[in-house]
Design a protein around this motif. Structure first.
Motif, PDB file in Angstrom:
ATOM      1  N   GLN A   1      38.591  41.496  26.140  1.00 49.33           N
ATOM      2  CA  GLN A   1      39.578  42.283  26.897  1.00 49.33           C
ATOM      3  C   GLN A   1      39.931  43.565  26.139  1.00 49.33           C
ATOM      4  O   GLN A   1      40.092  44.633  26.747  1.00 49.33           O
ATOM      5  CB  GLN A   1      40.836  41.433  27.127  1.00 49.33           C
ATOM      6  CG  GLN A   1      41.882  42.138  27.994  1.00 49.33           C
ATOM      7  CD  GLN A   1      43.134  41.302  28.187  1.00 49.33           C
ATOM      8  OE1 GLN A   1      43.189  40.150  27.772  1.00 49.33           O
ATOM      9  NE2 GLN A   1      44.133  41.896  28.817  1.00 49.33           N
TER      10      GLN A   1
ATOM     11  N   TYR B   1      46.959  47.740  33.375  1.00 49.09           N
ATOM     12  CA  TYR B   1      48.153  47.047  32.908  1.00 49.09           C
ATOM     13  C   TYR B   1      49.316  47.466  33.769  1.00 49.09           C
ATOM     14  O   TYR B   1      49.288  48.529  34.357  1.00 49.09           O
ATOM     15  CB  TYR B   1      48.377  47.372  31.425  1.00 49.09           C
ATOM     16  CG  TYR B   1      47.333  46.713  30.546  1.00 49.09           C
ATOM     17  CD1 TYR B   1      47.522  45.416  30.077  1.00 49.09           C
ATOM     18  CD2 TYR B   1      46.140  47.374  30.237  1.00 49.09           C
ATOM     19  CE1 TYR B   1      46.548  44.796  29.298  1.00 49.09           C
ATOM     20  CE2 TYR B   1      45.177  46.750  29.470  1.00 49.09           C
ATOM     21  CZ  TYR B   1      45.383  45.465  28.998  1.00 49.09           C
ATOM     22  OH  TYR B   1      44.434  44.845  28.241  1.00 49.09           O
TER      23      TYR B   1
ATOM     24  N   SER C   1      49.252  44.192  34.868  1.00 52.82           N
ATOM     25  CA  SER C   1      48.662  42.940  35.375  1.00 52.82           C
ATOM     26  C   SER C   1      47.644  42.359  34.389  1.00 52.82           C
ATOM     27  O   SER C   1      47.453  41.151  34.328  1.00 52.82           O
ATOM     28  CB  SER C   1      48.009  43.187  36.732  1.00 52.82           C
ATOM     29  OG  SER C   1      46.926  44.087  36.572  1.00 52.82           O
ATOM     30  N   GLY C   2      47.037  43.220  33.570  1.00 50.06           N
ATOM     31  CA  GLY C   2      46.074  42.752  32.574  1.00 50.06           C
ATOM     32  C   GLY C   2      46.689  41.817  31.544  1.00 50.06           C
ATOM     33  O   GLY C   2      45.989  41.030  30.896  1.00 50.06           O
TER      34      GLY C   2
ATOM     35  N   LEU D   1      48.339  39.309  32.144  1.00 50.98           N
ATOM     36  CA  LEU D   1      48.228  37.929  32.624  1.00 50.98           C
ATOM     37  C   LEU D   1      46.875  37.303  32.270  1.00 50.98           C
ATOM     38  O   LEU D   1      46.686  36.098  32.382  1.00 50.98           O
ATOM     39  CB  LEU D   1      48.394  37.892  34.154  1.00 50.98           C
ATOM     40  CG  LEU D   1      49.800  38.170  34.682  1.00 50.98           C
ATOM     41  CD1 LEU D   1      49.771  38.281  36.199  1.00 50.98           C
ATOM     42  CD2 LEU D   1      50.741  37.044  34.258  1.00 50.98           C
ATOM     43  N   LEU D   2      45.952  38.165  31.864  1.00 51.27           N
ATOM     44  CA  LEU D   2      44.586  37.679  31.637  1.00 51.27           C
ATOM     45  C   LEU D   2      44.491  36.512  30.645  1.00 51.27           C
ATOM     46  O   LEU D   2      43.808  35.519  30.935  1.00 51.27           O
ATOM     47  CB  LEU D   2      43.719  38.850  31.175  1.00 51.27           C
ATOM     48  CG  LEU D   2      42.363  38.928  31.837  1.00 51.27           C
ATOM     49  CD1 LEU D   2      41.787  40.319  31.751  1.00 51.27           C
ATOM     50  CD2 LEU D   2      41.424  37.918  31.237  1.00 51.27           C
TER      51      LEU D   2
ATOM     52  N   VAL E   1      45.266  33.300  32.334  1.00 50.25           N
ATOM     53  CA  VAL E   1      44.159  32.875  33.196  1.00 50.25           C
ATOM     54  C   VAL E   1      43.037  32.283  32.341  1.00 50.25           C
ATOM     55  O   VAL E   1      42.418  31.278  32.711  1.00 50.25           O
ATOM     56  CB  VAL E   1      43.646  34.066  34.026  1.00 50.25           C
ATOM     57  CG1 VAL E   1      42.352  33.712  34.741  1.00 50.25           C
ATOM     58  CG2 VAL E   1      44.702  34.509  35.023  1.00 50.25           C
TER      59      VAL E   1
ATOM     60  N   CYS F   1      43.551  40.382  37.900  1.00 47.66           N
ATOM     61  CA  CYS F   1      44.364  40.832  36.769  1.00 47.66           C
ATOM     62  C   CYS F   1      43.890  42.198  36.282  1.00 47.66           C
ATOM     63  O   CYS F   1      44.686  43.086  35.987  1.00 47.66           O
ATOM     64  CB  CYS F   1      44.285  39.845  35.611  1.00 47.66           C
ATOM     65  SG  CYS F   1      45.067  38.274  35.952  1.00 47.66           S
TER      66      CYS F   1
ATOM     67  N   ASN G   1      44.510  45.039  38.862  1.00 48.90           N
ATOM     68  CA  ASN G   1      45.884  45.131  39.354  1.00 48.90           C
ATOM     69  C   ASN G   1      45.939  44.878  40.865  1.00 48.90           C
ATOM     70  O   ASN G   1      46.597  45.603  41.598  1.00 48.90           O
ATOM     71  CB  ASN G   1      46.475  46.508  39.021  1.00 48.90           C
ATOM     72  CG  ASN G   1      47.999  46.474  39.073  1.00 48.90           C
ATOM     73  OD1 ASN G   1      48.592  45.395  39.129  1.00 48.90           O
ATOM     74  ND2 ASN G   1      48.608  47.647  39.080  1.00 48.90           N
TER      75      ASN G   1
ATOM     76  N   LEU H   1      46.713  41.716  42.395  1.00 51.84           N
ATOM     77  CA  LEU H   1      47.177  40.337  42.579  1.00 51.84           C
ATOM     78  C   LEU H   1      47.608  40.129  44.029  1.00 51.84           C
ATOM     79  O   LEU H   1      48.361  40.937  44.566  1.00 51.84           O
ATOM     80  CB  LEU H   1      48.347  40.036  41.643  1.00 51.84           C
ATOM     81  CG  LEU H   1      48.023  40.141  40.147  1.00 51.84           C
ATOM     82  CD1 LEU H   1      49.285  40.083  39.310  1.00 51.84           C
ATOM     83  CD2 LEU H   1      47.049  39.045  39.728  1.00 51.84           C
TER      84      LEU H   1
END
Lengths: 261, 304
Positions: free
Chosen positions: A132, A143, A145-146, A148-149, A152, A224, A227, A229
């Protein structure tokens, strides 16, 4: 005799053992997740990407590299977890008799197996995180949302670690792992919406692909990274969680059958 | 506290078509070194595996430290040290890390683990190899490390499954000395072995098993006197005349093909008589050993 299943937090001891061994060679273990994306991005971004051009994914237009880079992370999660609980755990169980030695202590078989599965998941989280970083530097992860990776990756790692352990409880010898790899892992690697969108497949194949845990992991990782979701991802989360729980139970049962005589 | 560390009653282990342990009963007192002897397939390892909870019991009762194992097995297991038959040291770790990691499986605190590790490394003369990888150790050093590992939790009961198999005489004697020291300190030991010399030297009491059953139980010296006598005479090669003579005198002997072993209980002059009358053969007088008892009781056929 009635089987008594006892699981305590002592599985951490098994996890710690594997971490200790990993730390002896971390420099080597860190290399593939750092280098692999660079190779792939070069080959697919420069080579294949220019050939493919932009295409429609979901409802928007996307270039090949941002489409593929998250899938590479999902694939890494799968490989790291699956290979750890298949080949590596098999070597510890069968050749090194490490499990036998552990079972001479207050550890239970269940704790040993949970320690192995959580360790394999940890290993894939580390690899996914390193990867990542690299693809983020290439601007391929959005980001926040990244962020959250990694979460996951934990779920994906657990799911693939558990299914790997199921095969370890079944295979008669180490060569037999070729079978699940050829019939299960490789088709997933190719047909889980990793290299091309699932919508390019005939409808029956799309349904089939929905049975693959990697399909759901790829959807989640990609959402993620891009972005994007969406509420429908709940089903992918639910699928992976269910897959993990069922395969874990199968792994515990299989290992019990295999080792406790 | 009950003085019996292990008590086993009518213990059974059955696999699909095989009865490995067929209703055996014995007990081991605190501070005792107890031997479990028998040919391959006698049921020794099956018994041991049930004792430390690796194999489920098929029948009968098993008590450790006065409690049924099913009741508080984790408590019982944390008081046992086990030295398994096959080499299962952790090849991914150094000598010291093998001990430290094993200590964690027992949930020992870091301080206790480090203290025990250093003590055991010294006790088994491994301190100069602490950082060595397992793969570079000799067979003797590996065995000593397996023993050290079995003692990491400062156990009240040490279970040893063939602790000296495959060792050279020097290493074997070293292991015996360490075990004798531990016995002197009051540690309860359960031992299986194929070496009768080892059993005679270390065990206070022992049983000889065959085909899942106990044949005899007793102190080594008592068993020797009861089943063989004080001395034996070995004669080779044997012939019909010799056998006729022995039978005419009602003497007990075992025929090993190339060698006769005569059990001598009463006649102090027997050796001289035999040596005189059957000159030309090799005649050897030696004290009776546990091996004579073992072969007498379990027969000569190979167990494969």
């Amino acid at each position: 005799m009635k089987r008594v299943v006892t699981i305590s937090r002592r599985w951490v001891r098994v996890w710690q053992r594997n971490l200790k061994v990993y730390r002896q060679t971390w420099k080597i273990s860190f290399l593939p997740p750092l280098l692999e994306p660079i190779f792939y991005l070069a080959a697919f971004g420069i080579g294949l990407g220019s050939l493919v051009g932009d295409f429609t994914y979901g409802s928007s237009s996307i270039a090949y590299l941002p489409f593929f880079a998250p899938a590479l992370v999902a694939i890494t999660i799968m490989y790291n977890a699956f290979f750890e609980t298949s080949y590596a755990s098999f070597v510890r169980m069968y050749y090194q008799k490490t499990f036998d030695a552990m079972l001479a202590t207050p550890l239970t078989l269940e704790e040993v197996i949970i320690g192995e599965i959580t360790w394999a998941a940890t290993k894939s989280v580390i690899a996914a995180f390193l990867m990542q970083i690299v693809i983020s530097l290439a601007g391929l992860v959005q980001y926040p949302s990244g962020l959250l990776l990694p979460a996951v990756a934990v779920l994906g790692g657990l799911a693939f670690a558990a299914i790997g352990m199921v095969f370890t409880s079944l295979v008669p010898n180490i060569e037999t792992f070729n079978l699940p790899i050829f019939l299960f892992v490789t088709p997933m690697f190719l047909f889980s919406g990793t290299f091309f969108p699932l919508q390019n497949l005939p409808i029956w194949a799309q349904w089939l692909a929905c049975l693959f845990p990697l399909t759901h992991l790829t959807l989640l990782v990609r959402a993620c990274a891009l972005n994007s979701l969406a509420p429908s991802l709940i089903w992918s989360l639910f699928y992976l969680l269910t897959f993990f729980l069922i395969t874990s139970l199968l792994a515990l049962r299989g290992m019990h059958k295999r080792l406790i005589k | 506290m009950t003085p019996e560390v292990i008590s086993v009653a009518r213990l059974k282990k059955t696999f699909a078509t095989l009865t490995a342990v067929d209703g055996i009963s014995f007990f081991v007192k605190r501070g005792e070194c107890f031997g479990l002897l028998g040919p391959n397939g006698a049921g020794k390892t099956s018994t041991i595996r049930m004792l430390y909870g690796y194999s489920p019991v098929s029948g009968g009762e098993l008590r450790l430290f006065g409690q049924r194992i099913s009741k508080n097995w984790r408590g019982a297991k944390s008081r046992i040290g086990i030295c398994q038959q096959e080499d299962n040291l952790d090849p991914d770790l150094s000598v010291r890390d093998n001990l430290l990691t094993y200590a964690r499986y027992f949930d020992l605190s870091t301080a206790t683990a480090q203290q025990s590790t250093e003590h055991l490394l010294r006790f088994f003369s491994l301190e100069h190899r602490a950082e060595t990888n397992i793969r570079e150790l000799s067979g003797g050093m590996k065995r000593r490390l397996v023993l050290a590992r079995a003692l990491i939790n400062n156990p009240d009961l040490l279970i040893l499954d063939e602790p000296t198999t495959g060792l050279d005489p020097q290493s074997r004697h070293q292991v015996w000395e360490r075990l004798e020291e531990l016995r002197t300190e009051g540690l309860t030991i359960l031992l299986t072995t194929h070496y009768m010399e080892e059993a005679a030297r270390l065990c206070d009491r022992l049983i000889i098993m065959d085909q899942g059953r106990i044949l005899v139980e007793g102190k080594p010296q008592e068993l020797i006197e009861k089943y063989v006598g004080r001395e034996v005479i070995e004669i080779s090669p044997p012939d019909a005349a010799l056998q006729d003579y022995l039978e005419s005198r009602g003497l007990y002997y075992e025929n090993f093909g190339q060698r006769l072993v005569v059990h001598n209980r009463a006649d102090a002059a027997l050796f001289a008589t035999l040596a005189d009358n059957f000159a030309g053969r090799r005649c050897t007088l030696r004290p009776a050993t546990l091996e004579d008892v073992f072969l007498h009781l379990t027969g000569k056929e190979l167990r494969e």
